[in-house]
Design an enzyme around this catalytic site. Structure first.
Site, short mmCIF file in Angstrom:
data_model
loop_
_atom_site.label_atom_id
_atom_site.label_comp_id
_atom_site.label_asym_id
_atom_site.label_seq_id
_atom_site.Cartn_x
_atom_site.Cartn_y
_atom_site.Cartn_z
CG ASP A 44 41.76 33.91 58.69
OD1 ASP A 44 40.83 34.82 58.45
OD2 ASP A 44 42.62 33.71 58.04
CB CYS A 104 35.21 34.43 52.48
SG CYS A 104 35.35 32.80 52.73
CE LYS A 140 41.76 29.14 53.54
NZ LYS A 140 41.64 30.59 52.74
CG ASN A 141 44.79 31.41 53.91
OD1 ASN A 141 44.25 30.92 53.21
ND2 ASN A 141 44.49 31.91 55.24
NE ARG A 163 38.73 39.29 51.58
CZ ARG A 163 38.78 38.20 51.41
NH1 ARG A 163 37.85 37.14 51.17
NH2 ARG A 163 39.90 37.59 51.86
N PRO A 164 39.87 45.25 49.10
CG PRO A 164 40.47 47.16 49.94
CD PRO A 164 39.69 45.99 50.39
CB ILE A 165 43.53 43.83 45.24
CG1 ILE A 165 42.96 44.16 43.81
CG2 ILE A 165 43.05 42.63 45.62
CD1 ILE A 165 43.36 43.58 42.61
CG ASP A 166 44.26 49.71 47.96
OD1 ASP A 166 43.44 48.89 48.38
OD2 ASP A 166 44.88 50.45 48.83
CD GLN A 167 48.30 49.60 50.17
OE1 GLN A 167 49.48 49.64 50.30
NE2 GLN A 167 47.37 50.51 50.11
NE ARG A 191 36.67 29.20 49.49
CZ ARG A 191 36.83 30.40 50.11
NH1 ARG A 191 35.85 31.01 50.13
NH2 ARG A 191 38.14 30.86 50.18
NE ARG A 211 40.65 39.18 48.64
CZ ARG A 211 40.42 40.23 48.19
NH1 ARG A 211 39.59 40.26 47.26
NH2 ARG A 211 41.05 41.28 48.45
C1 EPZ Z 1 44.65 36.87 54.03
O1 EPZ Z 1 43.75 37.67 53.11
C2 EPZ Z 1 43.74 35.45 54.12
N1 EPZ Z 1 43.69 34.80 52.99
C3 EPZ Z 1 42.69 35.78 54.75
O2 EPZ Z 1 42.07 34.39 55.31
C4 EPZ Z 1 42.98 36.46 56.36
O3 EPZ Z 1 41.60 36.83 56.83
C5 EPZ Z 1 43.63 37.77 56.02
O4 EPZ Z 1 44.77 37.56 55.09
C6 EPZ Z 1 43.89 38.26 57.10
O5 EPZ Z 1 44.82 37.64 57.95
C7 EPZ Z 1 44.75 34.25 52.16
O6 EPZ Z 1 45.79 34.09 53.06
C8 EPZ Z 1 44.50 33.62 51.00
P1 EPZ Z 1 44.91 41.03 53.77
P2 EPZ Z 1 44.32 38.81 52.40
O7 EPZ Z 1 45.20 41.79 52.40
O8 EPZ Z 1 45.60 38.74 51.99
C9 EPZ Z 1 43.12 45.56 53.80
C10 EPZ Z 1 40.52 32.63 55.49
O9 EPZ Z 1 39.50 32.43 56.17
N2 EPZ Z 1 43.72 45.66 52.50
O10 EPZ Z 1 45.86 40.98 54.87
O11 EPZ Z 1 43.08 39.04 51.44
C11 EPZ Z 1 41.78 44.84 54.13
O12 EPZ Z 1 40.67 45.42 53.28
C12 EPZ Z 1 40.89 33.97 55.05
O13 EPZ Z 1 41.37 31.70 55.48
C13 EPZ Z 1 43.67 46.81 51.83
O14 EPZ Z 1 43.31 47.82 52.44
O15 EPZ Z 1 44.10 39.94 53.63
C14 EPZ Z 1 42.01 44.15 55.21
O16 EPZ Z 1 41.31 45.07 55.95
C15 EPZ Z 1 39.70 34.75 54.43
N3 EPZ Z 1 44.21 46.77 50.54
C16 EPZ Z 1 43.41 44.12 55.51
O17 EPZ Z 1 43.93 45.00 54.81
C17 EPZ Z 1 44.94 45.91 49.94
O18 EPZ Z 1 45.25 45.98 48.78
C18 EPZ Z 1 44.07 42.83 55.74
O19 EPZ Z 1 43.78 42.16 54.37
C19 EPZ Z 1 44.84 44.57 50.58
C20 EPZ Z 1 44.18 44.48 51.97
#
Ligand code: EPZ
Length: 418
Positions: free
Chosen positions: A305, A117, A22-23, A122-126, A397, A93
């Protein structure tokens, strides 16, 4: 409203074939927007998140054709819009990958802030920081992220947090930037490598995906290609855990065993026998499970996950286990639902203390997110009597034909429309 109804305590036996990841799919489909030509994507999982993204690409003007054999062709030639509205992206997402892909192609993108979910902030600042470093000007107005750049120029980018999404998103956009981008402190998940491999098949120049430093040399144009998505690490793990909780003997096929190492190690510690083949893993459990401690971490650590599913499994171990969630700040919302099935879990901040119980009992429960839903299915498989799971749109999903796959292994599980 559909439900899954499970009558538990059936031993799972046989083989299960794992779908495409999926991812990886949810990154690769948007990335195809940048290709000048037709992309053919094989081994696509047949799940709601994929259907939703395909609809969004069609709305943007792409020609998409999804065959019965889970092969998707995308012709992005006639995409004429760089705007993805809230209505089209609110459910998933991963719609955030449209930002990197549209920015790469048009140097402009307007994409609604993502849904998906809910397990804490779930920020996207990075992601935003990365796009800015490539030269984009960005504003967020009325829930829309608006980005534009005269041109994208490669840059060094150090991620403050190890983020899967930011790593992939920046990598996608950087393919179409002038010069070299270096992402440091990058995430290393298998789907990052898979997305990089796909982009390289289109003519991108990405090196180092799978390590914490990724180097992308921009190119002027990407072409079409054929690509096969890797197997889903999390779906595979879910079936491995289902085998373990049901005192089963299950071979999980079409997987990359290396992706499963952190889970295999934990299942061995708990007393299961794990046999690795080239592209399969057999899990044999006698149901006599030892407690253990688990800490979720970025790959190659134990995946967040699989955390809810593991909590369900630890609930029938003989003793106390500790599970620490290090990735998300609020991913224990499902615990109250597991308690209805008889699990004994106390959550303190990012840690769950799980006291093993001798039996679980079926109950009516609701999925609170995708993997939470999977955890309820797993608990239901072990419970005495019937478990009725609601809100299964979350499960759909991310899990292809879950009731068919489990039934084929001997589970008593049906989908009911009531
Ligand atoms: C991906 O989400 C996966 N989704 C998630 O899978 C998974 O839980 C997650 O990675 C962690 O492995 C997809 O690939 C579509 P992250 P993502 O950015 O990319 C923080 C599932 O069940 N962060 O790696 O959104 C954030 O808050 C799902 O299949 C920032 O601070 O996760 C978290 O604590 C749901 N700023 C950590 O980083 C940012 O800009 C990791 O998040 C981005 C993230």
């Amino acid at each position: 409203m559909e439900h899954l109804i499970i009558t538990g305590q059936k031993k799972l036996e046989g083989s299960v074939y794992i779908s495409g990841a999926k991812n990886a799919a949810v990154a690769i489909i948007p990335a195809a927007i940048m290709a000048n030509g037709i992309c053919t994507i094989e081994n696509l999982p047949c799940i709601e998140d994929v259907a939703c993204l395909v609809d969004t690409l069609k709305q943007l003007g792409a020609k998409c054709d999804l065959s019965e054999k889970n092969i998707l062709t995308i012709d992005s030639t006639n995409i004429n819009s760089y705007t993805a509205t809230y209505e089209s992206v609110r459910k998933i997402r991963a719609s955030y990958y449209l930002m990197g892909a549209l920015l790469g192609r048009f140097k402009k993108a307007e994409v609604a802030l993502p849904g998906g979910c809910n397990f804490g902030t779930r920020p996207i600042d990075q992601h935003i920081r990365g796009f800015k470093a490539l030269g984009a000007e960005i504003t967020i107005e009325h829930g829309m992220v608006k980005m534009s750049a005269k041109k994208l120029v490669g840059a060094p980018i150090y991620l403050d947090v190890v983020s899967v999404g930011a790593t992939i998103n920046i990598m996608i956009a950087a393919c179409m930037a002038e010069g070299v981008t270096i992402i440091e402190n990058a995430a290393k998940e298998p789907h990052i490598v898979d997305t990089a491999n796909f982009l390289n098949m289109l003519g991108a120049k990405i090196k180092g995906a799978g390590t914490d430093v990724i180097k992308i040399t921009g190119v002027e144009e990407l072409h079409g290609a054929e690509y096969m998505i890797i197997p889903d690490q999390i779906e595979a793990g879910t079936y491995m855990i289902a085998a373990a909780i049901s005192s089963g003997d299950v071979t999980v096929k079409n997987i990359i065993p290396k992706h499963m190492e952190s889970l295999s190690a934990k299942l061995r510690e708990m007393g299961c026998n794990i046999f690795e083949g080239d592209d399969s893993i057999r899990v044999v459990s006698n149901g006599n499970l030892t407690p253990t401690n688990v800490k979720t971490m970025a790959y190659p650590g134990f995946p967040t996950d699989l955390q809810p599913q593991m909590t369900a499994l630890l609930s029938i171990a003989k003793g106390t286990s500790l599970l620490t969630e290090n990735v998300w700040d609020n991913r224990f919302q499902y615990v109250n639902e597991l308690k209805r099935i008889g699990c004994n879990i106390t959550v303190e901040g990012r840690m769950a203390v799980i006291e093993g119980v001798s039996e679980l009992t079926g109950a009516e429960v609701n999925a609170t997110d995708l993997r939470a839903g999977a955890a309820l299915v797993i608990a239901g498989l072990a419970a005495i009597g019937s478990t009725k799971i609601g809100n299964i749109k979350y499960i759909d999903r991310g899990y292809e034909k879950i009731e068919q796959k489990l039934s084929a292994l001997g589970a008593n599980i049906v989908r009911s429309a009531e």
